[in-house]
Design an enzyme around this catalytic site. Structure first.
Site, PDB file in Angstrom:
ATOM      1  CD  GLU A 182     135.898  79.162  68.533  1.00 57.62           C
ATOM      2  OE1 GLU A 182     135.396  78.123  69.019  1.00 57.62           O
ATOM      3  OE2 GLU A 182     137.106  79.285  68.292  1.00 57.62           O
TER       4      GLU A 182
ATOM      5  CB  CYS B  45     125.677  77.119  71.666  1.00 59.79           C
ATOM      6  SG  CYS B  45     126.750  77.251  73.102  1.00 59.79           S
TER       7      CYS B  45
ATOM      8  CB  CYS C 288     135.659  82.474  80.345  1.00 56.55           C
ATOM      9  SG  CYS C 288     134.600  82.256  81.788  1.00 56.55           S
TER      10      CYS C 288
ATOM     11  CB  CYS D 282     135.752  76.000  84.681  1.00 59.13           C
ATOM     12  SG  CYS D 282     134.450  76.974  85.473  1.00 59.13           S
TER      13      CYS D 282
ATOM     14  CB  CYS E 234     136.120  75.222  80.541  1.00 60.98           C
ATOM     15  SG  CYS E 234     135.405  76.230  79.239  1.00 60.98           S
TER      16      CYS E 234
ATOM     17  N   GLY F 252     132.582  82.369  77.626  1.00 53.22           N
ATOM     18  CA  GLY F 252     132.299  83.374  78.648  1.00 53.22           C
ATOM     19  C   GLY F 252     131.356  82.907  79.740  1.00 53.22           C
ATOM     20  CD  GLU F 253     129.172  82.916  84.754  1.00 52.75           C
ATOM     21  OE1 GLU F 253     127.988  83.333  84.689  1.00 52.75           O
ATOM     22  OE2 GLU F 253     129.462  81.727  85.002  1.00 52.75           O
TER      23      GLU F 253
ATOM     24  CB  SER G  41     124.707  78.242  81.195  1.00 52.73           C
ATOM     25  OG  SER G  41     125.489  77.401  82.009  1.00 52.73           O
TER      26      SER G  41
ATOM     27  CB  SER H  25     128.008  75.077  85.139  1.00 52.41           C
ATOM     28  OG  SER H  25     128.874  74.141  84.595  1.00 52.41           O
ATOM     29  CG  LEU H  26     125.892  71.420  91.083  1.00 55.82           C
ATOM     30  CD1 LEU H  26     125.672  72.820  91.619  1.00 55.82           C
ATOM     31  CD2 LEU H  26     124.674  70.547  91.358  1.00 55.82           C
TER      32      LEU H  26
ATOM     33  CG  ASN I 198     132.818  67.435  74.734  1.00 55.72           C
ATOM     34  OD1 ASN I 198     132.460  66.402  74.175  1.00 55.72           O
ATOM     35  ND2 ASN I 198     131.956  68.303  75.240  1.00 55.72           N
TER      36      ASN I 198
ATOM     37  CB  CYS J  67     129.818  71.159  76.135  1.00 54.17           C
ATOM     38  SG  CYS J  67     129.636  71.861  77.756  1.00 54.17           S
TER      39      CYS J  67
END
Length: 310
Positions: free
Chosen positions: A37, A51, A58, A62, A65, A108-109, A140, A162-163, A239, A282
């Site tokens: 996507e 994006c 991934c 997380c 996500c 993905g990372e 990112s 991404s903290l 989200n 996101c």
């Protein structure tokens, strides 16, 4: 010669979904039948961002996500990454205006697929490629420190980290990569590496989760954590999706958090949802399927915030 040495189509268009705010989610089928996507986000200030995804699924898991629920299916090739931007330009420039920015913030990372991501980023900014300004291409990461160092040495593009937490305890839970690369190690690496870069700011992304990472104490800790690192901070509205137990912080809470950071001398922005009614926002990309990555045990002190009871 081209037919012997090159493939001229890495992706095939499957569908385009349009959200109420004008955000487009493009679904591409890959040669092996997997689907990725890509999201195109128009902005009223003459900026349109694509994006792109760097993996199918991934491996980072997380907890907030949706893509993380999928686990990792495979890395994308550099061609499959770049072609997302090529297709977005070709398909949507007429509708949304020319695409000005690229962010590696899809599925993905990116730094887990570092070879292909650096190669793709190079093509995006090369004058013989898509000729984006390196400052308009942002990659990112959730915090893979060795790859982060390599990226800062080898690429001219922008970096986002991404903290999403201000203590190892919370970050270990919501971002398991923190168990390998702790907050202090990640931030000290950035502090050291950015000494050698002129006019370069890292973008810290901070997804606001109600009752988890949005306290006044969190805001004050965040000011201390980023001291000495040239940076901007994006506060991102969470989200919701069916794969998550978290809730978004209220707008009032986000504004209070932002004001504390601003008073502490931080450059800070608020980012509200775009495309969430088509699962294009996101943290909402992907389709987990039957076998899903595990949800991790919730620390006791956060069970109330998630309405799990004690």
């Amino acid at each position: 010669m081209l037919s012997e040495h090159a493939e001229l189509r890495a992706l095939s268009l499957k569908d385009i979904l349009t959200a109420s705010d004008g955000t487009r989610k493009i679904l591409f089928a890959l040669d092996d039948g997997l689907v990725i996507e890509t999201v195109v986000i128009p902005c009223d200030r003459g900026r349109t961002t694509v994006c792109v995804s760097s993996q199918v699924g991934c491996a980072m898991n997380c907890q907030f996500c949706y893509t993380g629920r999928m686990g990792l299916r495979r890395h994308l090739t550099a061609a499959e990454i770049v072609e997302q931007a090529v297709y977005a330009r070709r398909l949507l420039s007429g509708d949304v205006g020319s695409i000005t920015n690229v962010v590696f913030m899809g599925m993905g990372e990116p730094f887990h697929n570092i070879e292909n991501v650096i190669k793709a980023a190079d093509i995006l900014v090369d004058e013989q490629g898509l000729h984006f300004s390196p400052r308009k291409v942002t990659v990112s990461t959730s915090g893979l420190v060795p790859q982060l160092k390599r990226f800062l040495h080898e690429s001219k593009c922008a970096l986002a980290v991404s903290l999403n937490a201000t203590t190892d305890e919370v970050r270990n839970w919501i971002m398991p990569i923190n168990r390998k690369y702790k907050l202090s190690f990640l931030l000290e690496t950035l502090r050291e590496e950015l000494k050698f870069k002129n006019n370069y700011k890292v973008l810290f992304e901070y997804v606001m989760l109600a009752g988890i990472n949005d306290s006044i104490e969190d805001a004050k800790r965040l000011i201390d954590l980023v001291k000495g690192i040239p940076c901007k901070i994006n506060l991102i509205s969470f989200n919701p999706h069916c794969g998550s137990q978290f809730r978004p912080s209220s707008d009032e809470k986000m504004i209070e958090f932002r004001n504390i950071l601003a008073e502490g001398g931080c450059i800070v922005f608020m980012r509200f949802s775009r495309g969430d009614d088509q699962m294009a926002a996101c943290g909402q990309l992907g389709k987990p399927g039957l076998s899903q990555a595990p949800l991790l045990r919730v620390p006791e002190q956060f069970r109330v915030a998630l309405n799990l009871g004690m």
